[in-house]
Design a protein around this motif. Structure first.
Motif, PDB file in Angstrom:
ATOM      1  N   TYR A  37       0.859  -1.169   0.000  1.00 56.01           N
ATOM      2  CA  TYR A  37       0.000   0.000   0.000  1.00 56.01           C
ATOM      3  C   TYR A  37       0.903   1.228   0.000  1.00 56.01           C
ATOM      4  N   GLN A  39       0.961   5.738   0.643  1.00 60.44           N
ATOM      5  CA  GLN A  39       0.280   6.955   1.060  1.00 60.44           C
ATOM      6  C   GLN A  39       1.137   8.147   0.691  1.00 60.44           C
ATOM      7  N   HIS A  43      -2.839  12.594   0.873  1.00 57.20           N
ATOM      8  CA  HIS A  43      -3.757  11.630   0.271  1.00 57.20           C
ATOM      9  C   HIS A  43      -4.018  10.470   1.219  1.00 57.20           C
ATOM     10  N   GLU A  44      -5.068   9.731   0.945  1.00 53.48           N
ATOM     11  CA  GLU A  44      -5.369   8.545   1.730  1.00 53.48           C
ATOM     12  C   GLU A  44      -4.481   7.381   1.269  1.00 53.48           C
ATOM     13  N   ARG A  45      -4.313   6.427   2.160  1.00 55.28           N
ATOM     14  CA  ARG A  45      -3.553   5.233   1.814  1.00 55.28           C
ATOM     15  C   ARG A  45      -4.336   4.437   0.770  1.00 55.28           C
ATOM     16  N   GLU A  46      -3.614   3.933  -0.246  1.00 52.47           N
ATOM     17  CA  GLU A  46      -4.267   3.148  -1.292  1.00 52.47           C
ATOM     18  C   GLU A  46      -3.540   1.832  -1.496  1.00 52.47           C
ATOM     19  N   MET A  47      -4.300   0.852  -1.915  1.00 50.21           N
ATOM     20  CA  MET A  47      -3.711  -0.440  -2.251  1.00 50.21           C
ATOM     21  C   MET A  47      -2.943  -0.309  -3.557  1.00 50.21           C
ATOM     22  N   VAL A  48      -1.741  -0.833  -3.586  1.00 44.76           N
ATOM     23  CA  VAL A  48      -0.921  -0.842  -4.797  1.00 44.76           C
ATOM     24  C   VAL A  48      -0.954  -2.217  -5.455  1.00 44.76           C
ATOM     25  N   VAL A  60      -3.468  -1.896  -8.536  1.00 45.39           N
ATOM     26  CA  VAL A  60      -4.175  -0.672  -8.860  1.00 45.39           C
ATOM     27  C   VAL A  60      -3.857  -0.336 -10.309  1.00 45.39           C
TER      28      VAL A  60
END
Length: 115
Positions: A37, A39, A43-48, A60
């Protein structure tokens, strides 16, 4: 309980490559999923990328074709190979392990893509 530690981050020029590693202190054999993941600031944390027990993988859309997630169970290490890096990939990257209903996070490693 699994403990995770990321390494391999750093400063890289656009178009360059890095390989992130996530070393687990406990066995990751029981994890039904492990992932990377990120961040970015503000920004918000996102799944990679996420790798499921059984072999299925999700990425993603923004990293498809550039990043590859893999796992060495014998060494208890999760990897993220990142190629063709872009400035927008700049973020703190975290690995996570999902065991039963518990998600364990590492502390993160900083990746900066800049010329």
């Amino acid at each position: 309980q699994v403990q995770l530690m990321e390494s391999g981050g750093g400063l890289v020029q656009p178009g360059g490559s890095l390989r992130l590693s996530c070393a687990a202190s406990g066995s990751i054999r029981s994890a039904y999923a492990m992932g990377w993941y990120r961040q970015a600031a503000g920004h918000e944390r996102e799944m990679v990328a996420r790798l499921f027990d059984g072999g299925s993988i999700d990425y993603v859309d923004s990293v498809k074709g550039r990043f590859t997630i893999s796992r060495d169970i014998s060494k208890n290490i999760l990897y993220l190979q990142m190629n063709s890096l872009k400035p927008e990939d700049t973020a703190v990257y975290y690995c996570a392990a999902d065991v039963d209903t518990i998600r364990t996070w590492g502390r993160g490693t900083q990746v900066i893509v800049s010329s």
